[in-house]
Design a protein around this motif. Structure first.
Motif, short mmCIF file in Angstrom:
data_model
loop_
_atom_site.label_atom_id
_atom_site.label_comp_id
_atom_site.label_asym_id
_atom_site.label_seq_id
_atom_site.Cartn_x
_atom_site.Cartn_y
_atom_site.Cartn_z
N MET B 67 0.81 -1.16 -0.23
CA MET B 67 -0.45 0.09 -0.01
C MET B 67 0.81 1.65 0.30
O MET B 67 0.45 1.95 -0.63
CB MET B 67 -1.18 0.16 1.53
N VAL B 68 2.21 0.49 0.63
CA VAL B 68 3.03 2.29 0.66
C VAL B 68 3.39 2.25 -0.58
O VAL B 68 3.51 3.69 -1.22
CB VAL B 68 3.87 2.47 2.41
N LEU B 69 3.99 1.42 -1.06
CA LEU B 69 5.09 1.42 -2.66
C LEU B 69 3.51 2.19 -3.42
O LEU B 69 3.75 2.91 -4.47
CB LEU B 69 5.11 0.67 -3.07
N GLY B 70 2.07 1.39 -3.44
CA GLY B 70 1.24 2.32 -3.99
C GLY B 70 1.05 3.98 -4.21
O GLY B 70 0.87 4.63 -5.21
N ALA B 71 1.10 4.05 -2.67
CA ALA B 71 0.76 6.18 -2.68
C ALA B 71 2.36 6.70 -2.98
O ALA B 71 2.00 7.84 -3.00
CB ALA B 71 0.39 5.63 -0.97
N LEU B 72 3.45 5.57 -2.61
CA LEU B 72 4.50 6.58 -3.54
C LEU B 72 4.40 6.58 -5.21
O LEU B 72 4.68 7.59 -5.62
CB LEU B 72 5.96 5.68 -3.05
N VAL B 73 4.47 5.75 -5.42
CA VAL B 73 4.02 5.46 -7.05
C VAL B 73 2.96 6.96 -7.20
O VAL B 73 2.99 7.56 -7.90
CB VAL B 73 3.56 4.94 -7.84
N ALA B 74 1.27 6.84 -6.44
CA ALA B 74 0.62 8.34 -7.24
C ALA B 74 1.33 9.63 -6.40
O ALA B 74 1.14 10.30 -7.48
CB ALA B 74 -0.53 8.30 -5.21
N ALA B 75 2.38 9.02 -5.19
CA ALA B 75 2.63 11.49 -4.67
C ALA B 75 3.96 11.01 -6.63
O ALA B 75 4.07 12.50 -6.66
CB ALA B 75 3.47 10.79 -3.46
N TYR B 76 4.83 10.13 -6.97
CA TYR B 76 5.71 10.74 -8.42
C TYR B 76 4.99 11.07 -9.24
O TYR B 76 5.44 12.10 -9.60
CB TYR B 76 6.65 8.88 -8.01
N GLN B 77 3.46 9.98 -9.44
CA GLN B 77 2.52 11.07 -10.15
C GLN B 77 2.87 12.01 -10.32
O GLN B 77 2.71 13.04 -11.13
CB GLN B 77 1.66 10.28 -10.44
N LYS B 78 1.64 12.69 -9.21
CA LYS B 78 1.84 14.08 -8.59
C LYS B 78 2.83 15.05 -8.69
O LYS B 78 2.21 15.93 -8.83
CB LYS B 78 0.97 13.81 -7.36
N ALA B 79 3.84 14.96 -7.97
CA ALA B 79 5.23 15.15 -8.24
C ALA B 79 5.18 15.69 -9.52
O ALA B 79 5.75 17.12 -10.15
CB ALA B 79 6.07 15.17 -7.42
N THR B 80 5.29 14.75 -10.43
CA THR B 80 5.89 14.80 -11.38
C THR B 80 4.72 15.16 -12.83
O THR B 80 4.77 15.80 -13.72
CB THR B 80 7.02 13.73 -11.94
N GLY B 81 3.78 14.71 -12.54
CA GLY B 81 2.40 15.05 -13.75
C GLY B 81 2.90 13.86 -15.13
O GLY B 81 2.31 14.02 -15.67
N LEU B 82 3.37 12.67 -14.31
CA LEU B 82 4.42 12.22 -16.06
C LEU B 82 3.68 10.02 -15.30
O LEU B 82 3.89 10.12 -13.95
CB LEU B 82 5.52 12.19 -15.77
N TRP B 83 3.81 9.67 -16.06
CA TRP B 83 3.39 8.19 -15.41
C TRP B 83 3.96 7.66 -16.42
O TRP B 83 4.49 7.13 -18.13
CB TRP B 83 2.08 7.48 -16.23
N VAL B 84 5.80 6.76 -15.62
CA VAL B 84 6.63 6.60 -16.70
C VAL B 84 6.45 4.82 -16.67
O VAL B 84 6.86 4.98 -15.36
CB VAL B 84 8.00 6.85 -16.17
N VAL B 85 6.73 3.97 -17.64
CA VAL B 85 6.72 2.64 -17.73
C VAL B 85 8.24 1.94 -18.38
O VAL B 85 8.40 2.12 -19.63
CB VAL B 85 5.47 2.16 -18.57
N TYR B 86 8.78 1.41 -17.87
CA TYR B 86 9.30 1.52 -18.41
C TYR B 86 10.18 0.37 -19.24
O TYR B 86 10.55 0.38 -20.46
CB TYR B 86 11.12 0.61 -17.08
N GLY B 87 9.05 -0.81 -19.49
CA GLY B 87 8.94 -1.73 -20.04
C GLY B 87 9.35 -1.23 -21.78
O GLY B 87 9.28 -2.07 -22.73
N THR B 88 8.09 0.17 -21.58
CA THR B 88 8.27 0.82 -22.68
C THR B 88 10.14 1.31 -23.23
O THR B 88 10.22 1.83 -24.33
CB THR B 88 7.20 1.83 -23.72
N SER B 89 10.79 1.86 -22.41
CA SER B 89 12.32 1.72 -23.13
C SER B 89 11.95 1.23 -23.46
O SER B 89 13.24 0.44 -23.67
CB SER B 89 12.92 2.60 -21.22
N THR B 90 13.80 1.38 -24.26
CA THR B 90 14.90 0.70 -25.06
C THR B 90 15.98 1.69 -24.91
O THR B 90 17.42 0.29 -25.42
CB THR B 90 14.84 0.57 -26.67
N GLY B 91 16.73 2.12 -23.64
CA GLY B 91 17.55 2.11 -23.42
C GLY B 91 18.12 1.37 -21.98
O GLY B 91 17.14 1.01 -21.23
N ARG B 92 19.33 2.63 -21.11
CA ARG B 92 19.34 2.24 -20.26
C ARG B 92 18.86 2.19 -18.95
O ARG B 92 19.13 1.13 -18.33
CB ARG B 92 20.58 2.67 -19.49
#
Lengths: 106, 159
Positions: B67-92
């Motif tokens: 639950m804390v991890l979920g809240a942490l991700v929500a806080a990240y989204q709120k702070a940055t305004g982004l939803w990043v998915v690493y699976g779509t990256s082709t980089g490092r």
């Protein structure tokens, strides 16, 4: 539906703010309206207008999940068509830029 | 607002694309507390799996950490305004995230082994490793993600 990265100029995407919007939302899974507005340094109304053009073209989708306290935050996501159109447009820009740099094509 | 469309030549547009990506990469920076709290949550999951005898307490701790991890991700989204998915990256950033994910999975596997057979001290080692690896992951993944976004490597290929 666009299906390849064959260079193709896209009038809808080429407008400066719309190009920036497409580039940003294609780099992430989704991006919040306020973050887009801050990155573009434009007013809400300007961004709304540009998003409507992109949405009408089928290039972005808008999601409005209710946050805490019922506060609505709009998330913008590029569609597969939008991604394909952006890829084709960027390829065309690169082709045109290369042509301008070397008009003789040698 | 788009009065200069005709003057927007391809080279200027491509320069704009590069500037936009670089600026977006800077925005993707996580809040300072993100990776320490992430580390505490993964340590709680690994530690409770390895060290807690009571199944109810163990499941409770794991659920709390999730639950804390979920809240942490929500806080990240709120702070940055982004939803990043690493699976779509082709980089490092994808390589780092995948390596980290596999390492945490190995730690959880080890934690189950410790619960069944192993010595308690090994459970504490696995717990500490979960916390430290999260901090290290954050240290490396932040600049990698910024660079991947700036280089256009987080954009999935056109279908």
């Amino acid at each position: 539906m666009a299906t390849s990265l064959e260079p193709r100029f896209d009038e809808v995407i080429h407008a400066p703010n719309r190009l920036r919007i497409c580039v940003m939302v294609s780099a992430v899974d989704s991006m919040e309206f306020g973050a887009l507005r801050d990155e573009l340094h434009v007013a809400d109304s300007v961004l709304s207008k540009q998003l409507k053009v992109l949405s009408d073209a089928g290039y972005v989708s808008l999601d409005k999940p209710k946050g805490r306290g019922g506060k609505m935050r709009t998330w913008v996501k590029i569609t597969p068509d939008g991604r394909a159109a952006l890829g084709a447009h960027l390829a065309e820009l690169q082709r045109l830029a290369a042509l301008a740099a070397n008009p003789s094509g040698t | 607002m788009e009065t200069n469309e005709n003057a927007y030549d391809p080279t200027a547009a491509l320069d704009d694309v590069q500037r936009t990506r670089s600026s977006l990469g800077d925005r993707a920076a996580a809040p300072w507390y993100y990776y320490p709290v992430h580390g505490l949550c993964t340590a709680a999951i690994v530690g409770s799996t390895a060290l807690v005898e009571s199944s109810i307490v163990r499941i409770g701790l794991i659920l709390l950490a999730a639950m804390v991890l979920g809240a942490l991700v929500a806080a990240y989204q709120k702070a940055t305004g982004l939803w990043v998915v690493y699976g779509t990256s082709t980089g490092r950033s994808k390589v780092i995230w995948t390596t980290y994910g596999l390492f945490i999975l190995a730690l959880v596997g080890g934690a189950f082994a410790v619960q069944a057979w192993g010595p308690t001290w090994l459970g504490w080692v696995l717990t500490a490793a979960a916390f430290i690896s999260s901090i290290i992951c954050g240290r490396f993944i932040e600049p990698a993600l910024r660079q991947d976004i700036a280089d256009g490597r987080t954009s999935p290929k056109a279908k």
